[in-house]
Design an enzyme around this catalytic site. Sequence first.
Site, mmCIF file in Angstrom:
data_model
loop_
_atom_site.group_PDB
_atom_site.id
_atom_site.type_symbol
_atom_site.label_atom_id
_atom_site.label_comp_id
_atom_site.label_asym_id
_atom_site.label_seq_id
_atom_site.Cartn_x
_atom_site.Cartn_y
_atom_site.Cartn_z
ATOM 1 N N THR B 186 6.572 -4.020 -7.997
ATOM 2 C CA THR B 186 7.927 -3.529 -7.805
ATOM 3 C C THR B 186 8.789 -4.227 -8.846
ATOM 4 O O THR B 186 8.580 -5.403 -9.133
ATOM 5 C CB THR B 186 8.421 -3.903 -6.390
ATOM 6 O OG1 THR B 186 7.683 -3.155 -5.440
ATOM 7 C CG2 THR B 186 9.907 -3.617 -6.215
ATOM 8 N N ARG B 214 5.840 7.269 3.161
ATOM 9 C CA ARG B 214 6.160 5.882 3.526
ATOM 10 C C ARG B 214 7.199 5.316 2.558
ATOM 11 O O ARG B 214 7.025 5.371 1.343
ATOM 12 C CB ARG B 214 4.899 5.021 3.514
ATOM 13 C CG ARG B 214 5.159 3.548 3.869
ATOM 14 C CD ARG B 214 5.406 2.692 2.648
ATOM 15 N NE ARG B 214 5.643 1.288 2.984
ATOM 16 C CZ ARG B 214 5.972 0.349 2.080
ATOM 17 N NH1 ARG B 214 6.059 0.663 0.810
ATOM 18 N NH2 ARG B 214 6.198 -0.882 2.459
#
Lengths: 321, 321
Positions: B186, B214
């Site tokens: 990330t 999700r």
Amino acid sequence: MIRFALHGGAGVIERANLSSENEVQFRSEMARICADAVVKLQQGASALDVVEASICQLENFALFNAGHGAVLNANAEVEMDAAIMDGRNRACGAIAAAKTPKNPITLARAVMEQTEHVLIVGAGADQLAAKLGVAQAELSYFVTEFRAEQQRLAAKLGKVTLDHDSIFNAPVLTSGLADPRDKKGTVGAVARDAHGNLAAGTSTGGMTNKMPGRTGDTAIIGAGTWADNQTLAASATGHGEYFIRNAVCFDIHAQMLYGGQSIEAASAATFARVGKMGGTGGVIAIDHSGLIHMPFNSEGMYRAWFDGQQMQVAIYQNDLL
Amino acid sequence: MIRFALHGGAGVIERANLSSENEVQFRSEMARICADAVVKLQQGASALDVVEASICQLENFALFNAGHGAVLNANAEVEMDAAIMDGRNRACGAIAAAKTPKNPITLARAVMEQTEHVLIVGAGADQLAAKLGVAQAELSYFVTEFRAEQQRLAAKLGKVTLDHDSIFNAPVLTSGLADPRDKKGTVGAVARDAHGNLAAGTSTGGMTNKMPGRTGDTAIIGAGTWADNQTLAASATGHGEYFIRNAVCFDIHAQMLYGGQSIEAASAATFARVGKMGGTGGVIAIDHSGLIHMPFNSEGMYRAWFDGQQMQVAIYQNDLL
């Protein structure tokens, strides 16, 4: 020390725009659902079970903007958001932009309890409902004639009815129809059970004629829904974008936890900030001691609650005067 | 008083599992992007512009889990989340589960600036990109051979690599390949510009072999991203579900604003709570005074920063010893 409160949305709710027939419908349905929740809590049901069950009932009631009777997006489809949270351990589950769960709050709870996740969005949420056997329905189940007409008018005028737009005072929509504008109708519930545990949940169809995929505060843990036994259980309703930018429910929690504020003082500060930005809406909340507080800066908020002594139902600001 | 920090994810990053060749790649790319951001800030660019530009570069770098090189879900597709926030006025935009934006952070900024909304999810996000002319790409642009192999292995083993699962130490994945596990990657950036304005942004592909739809903390304003000139700009990385349940970035903000805590004390309290629940990850943050703080409770976090005097790059906890 059981407590319960529910809401059916906040917005520009003026006596002049709500027929007495519809007002009776709203009040009697809220009273029925609130009474049912209180009985369940008195019988020992958990706050979480009661929040889910009462939101299912609010979703099933056609006049609120959630589940059956949800508003339609720009594609004339429903896209529903919901969240639920357990104050014991901050467990939570949410869905956004789902098109098929008959009771979105039940799918949110399934996310919480049957997956490792918190938030499932879009087509994935519908696929998860199918996989877990959570009841689904066709578009025709959700759409009411009122919502279809509301969306057609909004689309014709090129409006996304984010605000409490006066177009929904048009005779075509008010004649014999409840809920003349778009933003009332998000539903939510908060409960404190006999063990002192708190829970909160929220469910919505969002905005009429909205952009597909638009998600407001309802599905956002901390913005539209929050529960923590240390502080409060809260469910919000209003102009979702402002509620996200101010993390409304968590902001009240944080002022209580870190600033030692009461729920009233904390809520007042949060709504002052939201209002200054131009946002309107409301919150229903129960604090750790059982105090119920239901602030809103809009003209009205559909709400019902049980304060441990008596049950009350209200719509307008000065409803109880 | 310009400041800048970026991250490329936190996780189980052990020296033994990262080849020296890959380590050089990571460090040099972070240094290059950080230096570019600093130059832009020195030339007077806004914090918001620099956050977006640096995250685009992080997304374009194949080894981080965002944009090109994002991990694949259970359907072997990318589903990307991103958020950006302006500390001047809490304006923000986010997308979740989008499959086509070449630079998800740019679409998040378009949501902020070109719509009335904050969050657009699923297919609606891709439709919005097309409508606004935000660059899109085919699946083949995003998928790298490493990510495809990683997803095939996870699927074969029936694993959703939510945790820093040791399966990704398997030789097939580590031999010559960087980023042996799933949760590093990330990306995020925070900046303070010459006017003292703060901004933050975050972008991710989420979890390998994840359930479609999700959504973790990255897209959730308050959880994975937050900016407010009064307190701080923050971008998080880690096990998203725990970060949502603790509204990590907003929780640090709230302790500073309501509890008078320093950024260090506030972060420590937040991570103590996250860690107690079992969550791992990190945050990069710049407070209103320009102090940079980058706590994490995982073994490592890819990061680079400029403290007003010098630029530094680090991966491990004890990187600077």
